[in-house]
Design a protein around this motif. Structure first.
Motif, PDB file in Angstrom:
ATOM      1  N   SER A 262       0.814  -1.209   0.000  1.00 10.72           N
ATOM      2  CA  SER A 262       0.000   0.000   0.000  1.00 10.72           C
ATOM      3  C   SER A 262       0.849   1.261   0.000  1.00 10.72           C
ATOM      4  N   LEU A 263       2.150   1.095   0.318  1.00 10.94           N
ATOM      5  CA  LEU A 263       2.999   2.281   0.439  1.00 10.94           C
ATOM      6  C   LEU A 263       3.564   2.674  -0.909  1.00 10.94           C
ATOM      7  N   PRO A 264       3.537   3.960  -1.227  1.00  9.27           N
ATOM      8  CA  PRO A 264       4.197   4.403  -2.453  1.00  9.27           C
ATOM      9  C   PRO A 264       5.686   4.118  -2.349  1.00  9.27           C
ATOM     10  N   ASN A 265       6.251   3.637  -3.448  1.00  5.67           N
ATOM     11  CA  ASN A 265       7.661   3.299  -3.461  1.00  5.67           C
ATOM     12  C   ASN A 265       8.472   4.487  -3.971  1.00  5.67           C
ATOM     13  N   LEU A 266       9.398   4.952  -3.131  1.00  7.31           N
ATOM     14  CA  LEU A 266      10.179   6.133  -3.520  1.00  7.31           C
ATOM     15  C   LEU A 266      11.112   5.846  -4.676  1.00  7.31           C
ATOM     16  N   GLU A 267      11.574   4.585  -4.786  1.00  2.27           N
ATOM     17  CA  GLU A 267      12.527   4.260  -5.847  1.00  2.27           C
ATOM     18  C   GLU A 267      11.830   4.125  -7.206  1.00  2.27           C
ATOM     19  N   ARG A 269       8.522   5.305  -8.963  1.00  4.57           N
ATOM     20  CA  ARG A 269       7.298   6.079  -8.811  1.00  4.57           C
ATOM     21  C   ARG A 269       6.199   5.649  -9.764  1.00  4.57           C
ATOM     22  N   ALA A 271       5.391   2.480 -10.117  1.00  2.00           N
ATOM     23  CA  ALA A 271       4.786   1.275  -9.546  1.00  2.00           C
ATOM     24  C   ALA A 271       3.375   1.581  -9.032  1.00  2.00           C
ATOM     25  N   GLU A 272       2.462   0.706  -9.361  1.00  4.00           N
ATOM     26  CA  GLU A 272       1.082   0.927  -8.967  1.00  4.00           C
ATOM     27  C   GLU A 272       0.902   0.527  -7.498  1.00  4.00           C
ATOM     28  N   LEU A 273       0.072   1.270  -6.770  1.00  8.48           N
ATOM     29  CA  LEU A 273      -0.223   0.897  -5.397  1.00  8.48           C
ATOM     30  C   LEU A 273      -1.187  -0.284  -5.413  1.00  8.48           C
ATOM     31  N   LYS A 274      -0.883  -1.275  -4.576  1.00  9.93           N
ATOM     32  CA  LYS A 274      -1.818  -2.392  -4.474  1.00  9.93           C
ATOM     33  C   LYS A 274      -2.453  -2.379  -3.096  1.00  9.93           C
TER      34      LYS A 274
END
Lengths: 337, 317
Positions: A262-267, A269, A271-274
């Motif tokens: 659920s966390l946004p990935n800083l590396e 951007r 990447a879709e939130l699941k």
């Protein structure tokens, strides 16, 4: 586990059941919660709103509002002593002295009509020898310790910013050198740069005084920053527990996986939130089987009817999930990071 | 740029008069947002990000400056004209608990903008539109007659979104729409908002203090400090090459939920100074690890250091 006997535990909760009995039904806040806090270590208690994090913290101080809150069964030991059988006087001697708590909201947990040094001195007078003057002197030292000039002790809470108020609350909690510090989302109300200052300060204090800590948070970033071990809590039970390495690199429970996804990935951007589908179950009407089953992508038939037991991956890491047995726990079913 | 930006904010100022003097909440802020894009606005509490959003919609009257929406300066519109304009410019509020009228049902709340602006007057058609909006934001039909207090934060925020979408706006100011929500719910709402943007060609101004959310969500990011816009760049560029010392400190302060690649943290001393009658100096100077006399005696201007990357700092000149 034979290991347990040797561990030096500041706090130990076993099979704790807490209910809130309201006119609208019984809210099952904690359902057999277990946790251990080792001396000098920090345990992160991670979960969403309503999972029972704050109830756990309040239980350790026996501050569950009663009514409607009732500790139905289980045991809570501080330094090996069972606090549930203690008298009120004995308990009062523990609160603020052996165990202290930092509350979530610094704006509402200070008395607006009392200077901050008086508020800190109050705890000291209650638990330590010496009079008013001595206590005030200690209070000012505590302020200096958390990075506020002692000369500002005579000011009132409204004269401080949010970050400074939170530091006053921390100074108050640390005033009697507690063995266990319960920090209930201590930085949620603060901005990131101030949060970084406060976390850095808490780390420093832990090293200096060997204080044990229970860090209640929903932020896995803070956990990675400051905790030694992690308990993931869902619907009043610890569903996965382990060291940082266990939880972050060998994730086993589908809920823990969901929290990470659920966390946004800083590396990355793009990447879709699941997100985890659905919502937390109603604590007054918990599912019969695994509490996470209705939201789980891996749910099987057995999950609907039976509560899962513990499966250990190692001495330090266990999970409560039907996906696992002792033969497959090493490989893992969910995507590890 | 061949296309005209949807929103072009020029020298926007909003001052509040206080007993201690003028509070410079938003001080000379200039930026543009292209159609269909998202501008993330980040900064700490009190930096003026929400005030900027509200001044653009004239929920707070700007002290001075221009807000060109499709080329038209909305600051010059009369009250009545502005009210009509707001059908195209909407806002989603931070707190899904206090921004919904507790005495109205969901259908009443979502239908309100339709009634007020007399877009749909037939009650049956209104209800039809409400149902449609509820479906768009993922609210179950059975909830149509419930009250906000019966719902959790995620669902309430969906109501706020449905209400903002009711008039088919082109531009939405999202004022910390997910900060009151749990991470798993936060991800649901962010995905919904992204999907809506794609489907309806919405333009967002996304105000937040959560840098990992803004990085995920925005095309461009503007960083504000004490009423000033201090850095603006495409998201990737900002995270790869943060240039203003404050941006650097802000990015380094994000707690990363990972055990690998831990970053060196820049700890700032002190806290935000008072925005009341600020001196003509860099507002970050007294917390800045690199401040010189020049920073304390003059105000840096926003300059383009690379295409699309603007910074207001003497050090980057």
């Amino acid at each position: 586990m034979s290991e347990n006997a040797k561990k030096d535990l500041t706090a130990e909760i076993k099979d704790l059941v807490v209910e809130f009995r309201t006119d609208y039904g019984v809210v099952q806040a904690l359902n057999g919660l277990e946790l251990e806090i080792e001396r000098g270590k920090t345990l992160g208690l991670v979960g969403e709103t309503g999972a029972g994090k704050t109830t756990t913290g309040l239980s350790l101080l026996r501050l569950i509002p009663n009514p409607p809150g009732v500790i139905v069964s289980g045991s809570i030991k501080l330094d090996g002593k069972d606090i549930l059988s203690m008298g009120d006087k004995e308990m009062q001697a523990i609160r603020g002295k052996t165990v202290a708590m930092i509350f979530q909201d610094p704006m509402t947990s200070l008395d607006p009509v009392m200077t901050v040094e008086q508020q800190i001195a109050e705890v000291i007078k209650l638990h330590e020898e010496g009079g008013q003057a001595e206590a005030l002197k200690r209070a000012r030292e505590m302020l200096e310790l958390v990075g506020i000039p002692g000369s500002r002790g005579g000011e009132y809470p409204h004269q401080f910013s949010g970050g400074m108020k939170q530091r006053v609350v921390i100074a108050m909690a640390l005033a009697c050198n507690p063995e266990l510090l319960i920090a209930d989302e201590p930085t949620t109300a603060l901005d990131v740069t101030i949060q970084a200052q406060v976390l850095e300060m808490m780390k420093g204090l832990r090293e200096k005084y060997n204080t044990s800590m229970l860090m209640i948070t929903h932020d896995l970033g803070i956990v990675a920053e400051i905790c030694d071990k992690v308990s993931v809590i869902y619907a009043g039970r610890v569903i996965e527990h382990g060291t940082l390495e266990d939880i972050f690199k060998n994730t086993r429970h589908p809920y823990t996986e969901g929290l990470f996804n659920s966390l946004p990935n800083l590396e990355d951007r793009q990447a879709e939130l699941k997100p985890i589908k659905g919502l937390m179950p109603d604590p007054s009407n918990l599912p019969k089987g695994c509490a996470f089953c209705p939201r789980c992508d891996y749910a099987m038939d057995i999950c609907k009817t039976e509560k899962p037991g513990r499966t250990y991956r190692s001495d330090t890491h266990y999970v409560e999930c039907h996906l696992y047995n002792k033969d497959n726990i090493q490989e893992g079913k969910v995507k590890s990071r | 740029m061949s296309t005209q930006p949807l929103l072009d904010v020029r020298n926007l100022k909003k001052y509040f008069s206080t007993p201690k003097g003028m509070l410079h909440a938003v001080d000379d802020v200039t930026f543009t947002i292209e159609k269909g894009k998202t501008l993330g606005v980040v900064g700490e509490s009190g930096c003026g990000k929400s005030t900027t959003g509200r001044a653009i919609l004239r929920l707070l009257e700007p002290t001075s400056g221009e807000v060109l929406f499709e080329g038209q300066d909305v600051v010059k519109l009369s009250k009545e004209e502005m009210r009509k304009k707001r059908t195209e410019m909407q806002i989603i509020f931070q707190d899904p608990f206090s921004s919904l009228n507790p005495r109205k049902t969901i259908s009443q709340i979502i239908a309100d903008p339709l009634k007020i602006n007399k877009i749909i007057t037939d009650p049956a058609k209104q209800l039809e539109r409400v149902r449609e909006l509820m479906e768009i934001v993922g609210l179950a039909d059975r909830l149509i007659n419930t009250y906000p207090h019966e719902l959790d934060g995620g669902r309430r925020q969906r109501i706020g979104i449905a209400r903002a979408l009711a008039l088919n706006p082109k531009f939405i100011v999202c004022d910390e729409p997910v900060s009151a929500l749990d991470v798993s719910i936060q991800a649901q709402i962010l995905n919904l908002m992204k999907e809506l943007q794609k489907k309806m060609g919405l333009t967002y101004m996304f105000i937040t203090h959560d840098l990992s959310v803004v990085n995920h969500f925005s095309d461009d990011i503007a960083v504000m400090y004490l009423g000033k816009l201090i850095e603006k760049a495409p998201s990737e560029e900002l995270f790869a090459n943060p240039t203003h010392p404050y941006t650097k400190a802000l990015l380094s302060a994000i707690p990363v939920p990972s055990l690998d690649n831990r970053r060196e943290r820049i700890l700032l001393k002190g806290e935000i100074t008072s925005p009341i009658e600020p001196p003509a100096a860099c507002r970050f100077a007294n917390r800045c690890p690199h401040a010189t006399d020049r920073c304390r005696n003059g105000e840096p201007q926003l300059k383009e250091i690379r295409p699309g990357h603007f910074v207001s700092c003497f050090l980057s000149e």
